[in-house]
Enzyme design. Sequence first.
Site, PDB file in Angstrom:
ATOM      1  N   GLU A 138       0.835  -1.189  -0.132  1.00 53.22           N
ATOM      2  CA  GLU A 138      -0.040  -0.088  -0.022  1.00 53.22           C
ATOM      3  C   GLU A 138       0.896   1.294  -0.066  1.00 53.22           C
ATOM      4  O   GLU A 138       0.679   2.098  -0.861  1.00 53.22           O
ATOM      5  CB  GLU A 138      -0.766  -0.022   1.281  1.00 53.22           C
ATOM      6  CG  GLU A 138      -1.879  -1.306   1.140  1.00 53.22           C
ATOM      7  CD  GLU A 138      -3.290  -1.004   1.738  1.00 53.22           C
ATOM      8  OE1 GLU A 138      -4.137  -0.342   0.909  1.00 53.22           O
ATOM      9  OE2 GLU A 138      -3.127  -1.088   2.939  1.00 53.22           O
ATOM     10  N   GLU A 157      -4.857  -8.753   2.818  1.00 54.14           N
ATOM     11  CA  GLU A 157      -5.668  -8.512   4.028  1.00 54.14           C
ATOM     12  C   GLU A 157      -6.954  -9.516   3.608  1.00 54.14           C
ATOM     13  O   GLU A 157      -7.698  -9.897   4.591  1.00 54.14           O
ATOM     14  CB  GLU A 157      -6.188  -7.244   3.524  1.00 54.14           C
ATOM     15  CG  GLU A 157      -5.358  -5.889   4.114  1.00 54.14           C
ATOM     16  CD  GLU A 157      -4.036  -5.753   3.375  1.00 54.14           C
ATOM     17  OE1 GLU A 157      -3.183  -5.138   3.812  1.00 54.14           O
ATOM     18  OE2 GLU A 157      -3.847  -6.602   2.106  1.00 54.14           O
TER      19      GLU A 157
END
Length: 266
Positions: A120, A140
Site C-alpha cells: 500500500e 488482507e
Amino acid sequence: MGGTEHLTVQREGATLVLTLNRPEAKNALSLPMLVGLYDGWLEADEDDEIRSIVLTGAGDAFCAGMDLKALAGRGMEGRQYRDRLKADPDLHWKAMLRHHRPRKPVIAAVEGHCVAGGTEILQGTDIRVAGESATFGLFEVKRGLFPIGGSTVRLQRQIPRTHALEMLLTGRPYSAREAAGIGLVGHVVPDGTARHKALEIAELINACGPLAVEAVKASVYETAEMTETEGLAAELTRGWPIFDTADAKEGSRAFTEKRPPVYRRA
C-alpha cells in the site's frame, strides 16, 4: 535531520534516504516508524536542497505491513509518539502516503517482502525498483480484512483493472518479475542492488531543474483523472511559468555552452 528508532534518515547528496528499520520484524509498521516517515516527508518538502527521496527497508525486507501491537505504542517509551498521533489523528495516513504527496519524487527500493501495508505504501511512490527475490501482495482478504491504505482506489489506476482485482481478491503473493509484468514496479535488479539502482535514478533526477521536476510531478498527478481537454489546460497553467524561471534560462545556457547546468530553484 530526524528519524526514530524504527526509521533512519540519511543524506546521499541531494537525495534523502528513508529506511524502514525494524529488520527483526521484517520492517512491519510501528508508531515510531510512521512518525519518522511523516517527519521525513515533511523534511523533504521543506528543504530545497533535497531534490529526491529514496524509500527502502533495512535487512532482507521492505515492509511486511502493519504491526498492530507496535502501533499501540505500549510502554512509557511510546508516549511521545502517541502524543503526536493524538495531536494529528491523520498522521499515520500521511506517513503511508495515503493523505500526503511529497513535492519531490519518491523512489522505492524494494528487497524481500513488500506485502499488505508495504504494497500500500508502494502505491504512493513514484518510481519503483525491486530486487529479484522481492515479494508483493495484498493479503488482507485472506485474513478477513480490508486493504484500507488506498489500494482499492489506487491500484486499478496504476495497473490494469483485471490484475488489480486479482491481487486484491486472491491475496496471493507476486514475484518481482510478475509485479514488473503487470506494471507495479519499473525495474527488477539483482538482489541487494535495489538501493543502488534507486540512487542512480535519483541522481538523474537531481541533475535536472528542480522547479521543472516538481511541476512535472504535480501536473502528472493533478491531471490524472481529468478529461484530456481539462488536463491540457491545467498543464499549461502549471508549465508555462517554468519557462520564465532563472533555472530555465540556466538550462538553455548550459546546453548551448555544453556544460552541466547549475540550478538554484529560482
